[in-house]
Design an enzyme around this catalytic site. Structure first.
Site, PDB file in Angstrom:
ATOM      1  N   GLU A  85       1.642   1.780  -3.301  1.00  0.00           N
ATOM      2  CA  GLU A  85       0.624   2.176  -4.104  1.00  0.00           C
ATOM      3  C   GLU A  85       0.047   3.609  -3.874  1.00  0.00           C
ATOM      4  O   GLU A  85      -0.197   4.372  -4.732  1.00  0.00           O
ATOM      5  CB  GLU A  85      -0.798   1.396  -3.609  1.00  0.00           C
ATOM      6  CG  GLU A  85      -0.363  -0.011  -4.228  1.00  0.00           C
ATOM      7  CD  GLU A  85      -1.403  -1.169  -3.827  1.00  0.00           C
ATOM      8  OE1 GLU A  85      -1.329  -1.517  -2.600  1.00  0.00           O
ATOM      9  OE2 GLU A  85      -2.247  -1.450  -4.521  1.00  0.00           O
TER      10      GLU A  85
ATOM     11  N   GLY B 205       0.901  -1.073  -0.167  1.00  0.00           N
ATOM     12  CA  GLY B 205      -0.077  -0.083   0.152  1.00  0.00           C
ATOM     13  C   GLY B 205       0.990   1.179   0.089  1.00  0.00           C
ATOM     14  O   GLY B 205       0.580   2.256  -0.510  1.00  0.00           O
TER      15      GLY B 205
ATOM     16  N   GLU C 120       2.556  -8.273  -1.762  1.00  0.00           N
ATOM     17  CA  GLU C 120       1.328  -9.078  -1.391  1.00  0.00           C
ATOM     18  C   GLU C 120       1.181 -10.531  -1.458  1.00  0.00           C
ATOM     19  O   GLU C 120       0.414 -11.044  -0.437  1.00  0.00           O
ATOM     20  CB  GLU C 120       0.047  -8.172  -1.839  1.00  0.00           C
ATOM     21  CG  GLU C 120      -0.346  -6.750  -1.343  1.00  0.00           C
ATOM     22  CD  GLU C 120       0.447  -5.837  -1.693  1.00  0.00           C
ATOM     23  OE1 GLU C 120       1.504  -5.970  -2.838  1.00  0.00           O
ATOM     24  OE2 GLU C 120       0.225  -4.471  -1.789  1.00  0.00           O
TER      25      GLU C 120
HETATM   26  N1  CO8 Z   1       2.223  -3.678   8.686  1.00  0.00           N
HETATM   27  C1  CO8 Z   1       2.372  -3.718  10.176  1.00  0.00           C
HETATM   28  N2  CO8 Z   1       3.542  -3.673  10.696  1.00  0.00           N
HETATM   29  C2  CO8 Z   1       4.515  -3.469   9.901  1.00  0.00           C
HETATM   30  C3  CO8 Z   1       4.650  -3.471   8.719  1.00  0.00           C
HETATM   31  C4  CO8 Z   1       3.462  -3.398   8.136  1.00  0.00           C
HETATM   32  N3  CO8 Z   1       3.179  -3.559   6.517  1.00  0.00           N
HETATM   33  N4  CO8 Z   1       5.895  -3.393   8.117  1.00  0.00           N
HETATM   34  C5  CO8 Z   1       6.666  -3.317   9.346  1.00  0.00           C
HETATM   35  N5  CO8 Z   1       5.964  -3.540  10.320  1.00  0.00           N
HETATM   36  C6  CO8 Z   1       6.318  -3.443  11.704  1.00  0.00           C
HETATM   37  C7  CO8 Z   1       7.116  -4.901  12.097  1.00  0.00           C
HETATM   38  O1  CO8 Z   1       6.090  -5.884  12.409  1.00  0.00           O
HETATM   39  C8  CO8 Z   1       7.923  -4.466  13.162  1.00  0.00           C
HETATM   40  O2  CO8 Z   1       7.318  -4.471  14.372  1.00  0.00           O
HETATM   41  P1  CO8 Z   1       7.583  -4.855  15.473  1.00  0.00           P
HETATM   42  O3  CO8 Z   1       8.905  -4.126  15.877  1.00  0.00           O
HETATM   43  O4  CO8 Z   1       6.632  -4.860  16.554  1.00  0.00           O
HETATM   44  O5  CO8 Z   1       8.171  -6.397  15.347  1.00  0.00           O
HETATM   45  C9  CO8 Z   1       8.570  -2.879  12.943  1.00  0.00           C
HETATM   46  O6  CO8 Z   1       7.523  -2.512  11.911  1.00  0.00           O
HETATM   47  C10 CO8 Z   1       9.797  -3.061  12.027  1.00  0.00           C
HETATM   48  O7  CO8 Z   1       9.960  -3.661  11.128  1.00  0.00           O
HETATM   49  P2  CO8 Z   1      10.881  -5.075  10.927  1.00  0.00           P
HETATM   50  O8  CO8 Z   1      11.249  -5.519  12.273  1.00  0.00           O
HETATM   51  O9  CO8 Z   1      10.246  -6.248  10.156  1.00  0.00           O
HETATM   52  O10 CO8 Z   1      11.857  -4.256  10.012  1.00  0.00           O
HETATM   53  P3  CO8 Z   1      13.256  -5.010   9.060  1.00  0.00           P
HETATM   54  O11 CO8 Z   1      13.976  -3.836   8.753  1.00  0.00           O
HETATM   55  O12 CO8 Z   1      13.582  -6.335   9.671  1.00  0.00           O
HETATM   56  O13 CO8 Z   1      12.091  -5.302   7.948  1.00  0.00           O
HETATM   57  C11 CO8 Z   1      10.625  -4.723   6.090  1.00  0.00           C
HETATM   58  C12 CO8 Z   1      11.718  -4.260   6.904  1.00  0.00           C
HETATM   59  C13 CO8 Z   1      11.302  -5.659   5.121  1.00  0.00           C
HETATM   60  C14 CO8 Z   1       9.928  -3.675   5.418  1.00  0.00           C
HETATM   61  C15 CO8 Z   1       9.454  -5.707   6.868  1.00  0.00           C
HETATM   62  O14 CO8 Z   1       8.988  -4.942   7.674  1.00  0.00           O
HETATM   63  C16 CO8 Z   1       8.361  -6.219   5.942  1.00  0.00           C
HETATM   64  O15 CO8 Z   1       8.581  -6.894   5.235  1.00  0.00           O
HETATM   65  N6  CO8 Z   1       7.229  -5.568   6.027  1.00  0.00           N
HETATM   66  C17 CO8 Z   1       5.863  -5.935   5.744  1.00  0.00           C
HETATM   67  C18 CO8 Z   1       6.008  -5.361   4.162  1.00  0.00           C
HETATM   68  C19 CO8 Z   1       4.623  -5.732   3.321  1.00  0.00           C
HETATM   69  O16 CO8 Z   1       4.363  -7.034   3.233  1.00  0.00           O
HETATM   70  N7  CO8 Z   1       4.075  -4.957   2.921  1.00  0.00           N
HETATM   71  C20 CO8 Z   1       2.469  -5.052   2.277  1.00  0.00           C
HETATM   72  C21 CO8 Z   1       1.692  -5.133   3.239  1.00  0.00           C
HETATM   73  S1  CO8 Z   1       0.030  -5.775   2.443  1.00  0.00           S
HETATM   74  C22 CO8 Z   1      -0.531  -4.309   1.763  1.00  0.00           C
HETATM   75  O17 CO8 Z   1       0.130  -3.292   1.808  1.00  0.00           O
HETATM   76  C23 CO8 Z   1      -1.616  -4.537   0.948  1.00  0.00           C
HETATM   77  C24 CO8 Z   1      -2.155  -3.069   0.132  1.00  0.00           C
HETATM   78  C25 CO8 Z   1      -3.266  -3.147  -0.042  1.00  0.00           C
HETATM   79  C26 CO8 Z   1      -3.989  -2.624   1.010  1.00  0.00           C
HETATM   80  C27 CO8 Z   1      -5.631  -2.721   0.947  1.00  0.00           C
HETATM   81  C28 CO8 Z   1      -6.232  -2.749   2.350  1.00  0.00           C
HETATM   82  C29 CO8 Z   1      -5.736  -3.416   3.413  1.00  0.00           C
END
Ligand code: CO8
Length: 256
Positions: free
Chosen positions: A114, A111, A134
């Site tokens: 996006e 997102g 995703e």
């Molecule tokens: N949602 C919620 N929390 C998140 C997200 C997210 N998308 N991304 C990161 N965080 C949180 C982590 O859970 C973590 O929290 P905690 O410290 O409590 O564990 C904190 O942020 C730091 O993240 P990381 O420890 O994972 O940091 P890294 O440096 O190890 O990794 C990354 C960074 C690679 C960016 C990793 O965080 C990651 O892969 N994040 C998710 C990316 C992802 O999958 N994004 C797509 C999400 S789905 C989406 O966007 C759908 C779009 C359409 C939406 C439609 C309506 C819902």
């Protein structure tokens, strides 16, 4: 006034910073509501504002996606409703009559990418990583990414990014036309400002008309947007979605 964003206006430019750095600025519903409200009220109505830059707080991320923790228990109906509402927010940004630039300061994922795609164009720092991951969650992009990415980089590159879910580096994003400029982090906001300032010397009525005309030419993919919303919602009813989210929360690879 807002819990999740900050807005500063300087010399006709509004800098909108998404401010949830502990969650890598993930877009929960309230954050997207704040963004939508700001665009449709102060940024639209304040005549001193002639252009907008969107960026993320902290050093790591523009926006790492929609907030997975918020939507992890959603049903298909809730997923579809969220996608429909989110599409509206993105469409309103895309149609905003003043120029909007995304200043991508790190991860722009899901997102988050996006949101950047809905902006009129994008600049990125050297460290930026962009992707639509995703499919790793058993979902597809749900805020217009399947349509806007293909419009911007062409079907082949868009398919590669969406089907592999892999991130690309800023330099590849530049080569593919996904971002217009890549600069050092220290120059990121000033580069976006420099571009906006070029526009401030031009007719703001003409700029609004140009935004409308460019968008009108690309708006024939309504069916594509509807297909995306439906398929995004359907994803919430699958075991793959449960596995993908569980894997993310437990910091492991999903087994599909
Ligand atoms: N949602 C919620 N929390 C998140 C997200 C997210 N998308 N991304 C990161 N965080 C949180 C982590 O859970 C973590 O929290 P905690 O410290 O409590 O564990 C904190 O942020 C730091 O993240 P990381 O420890 O994972 O940091 P890294 O440096 O190890 O990794 C990354 C960074 C690679 C960016 C990793 O965080 C990651 O892969 N994040 C998710 C990316 C992802 O999958 N994004 C797509 C999400 S789905 C989406 O966007 C759908 C779009 C359409 C939406 C439609 C309506 C819902």
């Amino acid at each position: 006034m807002y819990n999740n964003i900050q807005i500063q206006v300087n010399d006709h430019t509004a800098l909108l910073e998404i401010n949830r750095p502990k969650n890598l600025n993930a877009l929960n519903r309230e954050t997207l509501e704040d963004i939508d409200h700001a665009f449709q009220n102060e940024l639209l109505n304040d005549e001193s504002v002639r252009g907008v830059i969107i960026t993320g707080a902290g050093e790591k991320a523009f926006v790492a996606g929609a907030d997975i923790k918020e939507f992890m228990h959603y049903s298909q109906e809730e997923g579809l409703a969220l996608a429909k509402w989110g599409h509206g927010v993105m469409n309103r940004i895309e149609a905003f009559p003043k120029p909007v630039i995304a200043a991508i300061n790190g991860f722009a994922l899901g997102g988050g990418l996006e949101l950047a795609l809905a902006c009129h164009f994008r600049v990125a720092n050297q460290q930026a990583k962009l992707g639509l991951p995703e499919v790793s969650l058993g979902l597809i992009p749900g805020y217009g990414g399947t349509q806007r990415l293909a419009q911007l980089v062409g079907k082949g590159k868009a398919m590669e990014m969406i089907l592999t879910g892999e991130m690309i580096h800023a330099q590849d994003a530049l080569n593919w036309g996904l971002v217009n400029y890549v600069v050092e982090q220290t120059d990121l906001i000033s580069k976006a400002m420099e571009l906006l300032e070029k526009m401030y010397g031009k007719s703001s009525n003409a700029i609004a008309a140009a935004i409308k005309a460019v968008n009108a030419g690309l708006s024939k993919s309504e069916d594509g947007f509807s297909t995306e919303m439906q398929a995004f919602g359907d994803g919430f009813g699958t075991p793959d979605f449960k596995e993908g989210v569980d894997a993310f929360l437990n910091k492991r690879k999903p087994k599909f």
